[in-house]
Design a protein around this motif. Structure first.
Motif, PDB file in Angstrom:
ATOM      1  N   ASP A   7      80.704  14.203  25.945  1.00  0.00           N
ATOM      2  CA  ASP A   7      80.567  13.774  27.340  1.00  0.00           C
ATOM      3  C   ASP A   7      79.684  14.742  28.112  1.00  0.00           C
ATOM      4  O   ASP A   7      78.860  14.338  28.925  1.00  0.00           O
ATOM      5  CB  ASP A   7      81.940  13.683  28.023  1.00  0.00           C
ATOM      6  CG  ASP A   7      82.744  12.468  27.574  1.00  0.00           C
ATOM      7  OD1 ASP A   7      82.159  11.570  26.925  1.00  0.00           O
ATOM      8  OD2 ASP A   7      83.951  12.426  27.875  1.00  0.00           O
ATOM      9  N   GLY A   8      79.848  16.031  27.836  1.00  0.00           N
ATOM     10  CA  GLY A   8      79.011  17.038  28.494  1.00  0.00           C
ATOM     11  C   GLY A   8      77.551  16.877  28.111  1.00  0.00           C
ATOM     12  O   GLY A   8      76.659  17.004  28.943  1.00  0.00           O
ATOM     13  N   GLN A  13      72.094  14.915  29.412  1.00  0.00           N
ATOM     14  CA  GLN A  13      70.977  14.009  29.126  1.00  0.00           C
ATOM     15  C   GLN A  13      70.670  13.120  30.335  1.00  0.00           C
ATOM     16  O   GLN A  13      69.508  12.889  30.655  1.00  0.00           O
ATOM     17  CB  GLN A  13      71.295  13.145  27.903  1.00  0.00           C
ATOM     18  CG  GLN A  13      71.256  13.909  26.599  1.00  0.00           C
ATOM     19  CD  GLN A  13      71.724  13.048  25.440  1.00  0.00           C
ATOM     20  OE1 GLN A  13      72.796  12.451  25.486  1.00  0.00           O
ATOM     21  NE2 GLN A  13      70.905  12.994  24.404  1.00  0.00           N
ATOM     22  N   LEU A  14      71.702  12.619  30.987  1.00  0.00           N
ATOM     23  CA  LEU A  14      71.490  11.787  32.174  1.00  0.00           C
ATOM     24  C   LEU A  14      70.805  12.573  33.288  1.00  0.00           C
ATOM     25  O   LEU A  14      69.891  12.068  33.945  1.00  0.00           O
ATOM     26  CB  LEU A  14      72.818  11.208  32.681  1.00  0.00           C
ATOM     27  CG  LEU A  14      73.400  10.066  31.863  1.00  0.00           C
ATOM     28  CD1 LEU A  14      74.814   9.731  32.346  1.00  0.00           C
ATOM     29  CD2 LEU A  14      72.503   8.838  31.948  1.00  0.00           C
ATOM     30  N   LEU A  15      71.234  13.808  33.493  1.00  0.00           N
ATOM     31  CA  LEU A  15      70.603  14.642  34.520  1.00  0.00           C
ATOM     32  C   LEU A  15      69.137  14.925  34.186  1.00  0.00           C
ATOM     33  O   LEU A  15      68.269  14.869  35.066  1.00  0.00           O
ATOM     34  CB  LEU A  15      71.376  15.952  34.693  1.00  0.00           C
ATOM     35  CG  LEU A  15      72.747  15.816  35.337  1.00  0.00           C
ATOM     36  CD1 LEU A  15      73.503  17.139  35.274  1.00  0.00           C
ATOM     37  CD2 LEU A  15      72.626  15.335  36.764  1.00  0.00           C
ATOM     38  N   ARG A  16      68.876  15.222  32.915  1.00  0.00           N
ATOM     39  CA  ARG A  16      67.496  15.485  32.510  1.00  0.00           C
ATOM     40  C   ARG A  16      66.628  14.239  32.679  1.00  0.00           C
ATOM     41  O   ARG A  16      65.483  14.314  33.131  1.00  0.00           O
ATOM     42  CB  ARG A  16      67.456  15.989  31.069  1.00  0.00           C
ATOM     43  CG  ARG A  16      67.989  17.424  30.956  1.00  0.00           C
ATOM     44  CD  ARG A  16      68.102  17.945  29.549  1.00  0.00           C
ATOM     45  NE  ARG A  16      66.917  17.713  28.750  1.00  0.00           N
ATOM     46  CZ  ARG A  16      66.952  17.555  27.428  1.00  0.00           C
ATOM     47  NH1 ARG A  16      68.092  17.629  26.766  1.00  0.00           N
ATOM     48  NH2 ARG A  16      65.839  17.347  26.754  1.00  0.00           N
ATOM     49  N   LEU A  17      67.185  13.063  32.324  1.00  0.00           N
ATOM     50  CA  LEU A  17      66.442  11.819  32.491  1.00  0.00           C
ATOM     51  C   LEU A  17      66.179  11.550  33.975  1.00  0.00           C
ATOM     52  O   LEU A  17      65.069  11.160  34.351  1.00  0.00           O
ATOM     53  CB  LEU A  17      67.194  10.642  31.864  1.00  0.00           C
ATOM     54  CG  LEU A  17      66.537   9.274  32.061  1.00  0.00           C
ATOM     55  CD1 LEU A  17      65.139   9.233  31.450  1.00  0.00           C
ATOM     56  CD2 LEU A  17      67.412   8.174  31.482  1.00  0.00           C
TER      57      LEU A  17
END
Length: 149
Positions: A7-8, A13-17
């Motif tokens: 989950d981390g 990954q979502l933040l980087r995207l």
């Protein structure tokens, strides 16, 4: 079930995207030389979805910012001719914000910049992967677990 570590990783990954999407969109906006900041772009898009010109307080609430922030954004957009302040016909103490023709033209350019940025971001994906991503994003946006409908 996922582990806390996975989950981390997904969160990272979502933040980087998200950062990559913002960078690419900003570059595409700058390339079109509209002189509009990302925050002004968001205000214009929000304003375009209103049926009639909203009050500044309505914009602040919809954008989830303090009213002073909207005043600053509107000041800049008004100075460049993209929006104008108009009196409320029912209450002359109330000021409403409406798009100008220049503002509508800027919105068309903004949409084109966002489309070209999306094309760049999604270029590595096949059509099948894009469809799968779209479904996953809908699930995350709606916050409804798959199969609970």
């Amino acid at each position: 079930m996922t582990s806390p570590d996975s989950d981390g990783l997904l969160a990272e990954q979502l933040l980087r995207l998200t950062r990559r999407v913002h960078r690419i969109q900003k570059r595409h906006l700058e390339h079109r030389d509209l002189g509009i900041t990302p925050a002004q772009s968001r205000l214009l898009r929000t304003l375009a979805h209103w049926g009639s010109p909203p009050r500044m307080a309505d914009l602040a609430e919809r954008l989830e910012v303090v009213p002073r922030a909207v005043t600053t954004l509107v000041d800049g957009l008004e100075a460049s001719g993209k929006v104008r302040r108009v009196p409320d016909p029912a209450n002359r103490r109330v000021v409403r914000i409406e798009l100008t023709d220049d503002g509508r033209g800027a919105l068309r350019e903004l949409r084109a910049a966002r489309r070209s940025a999306a094309e760049e971001i999604l270029a590595p994906l096949t059509e099948q992967q894009r469809a799968a991503l779209g479904g996953l994003l809908d699930t995350l946006i709606d916050g409804t677990p798959v199969g609970s409908c």
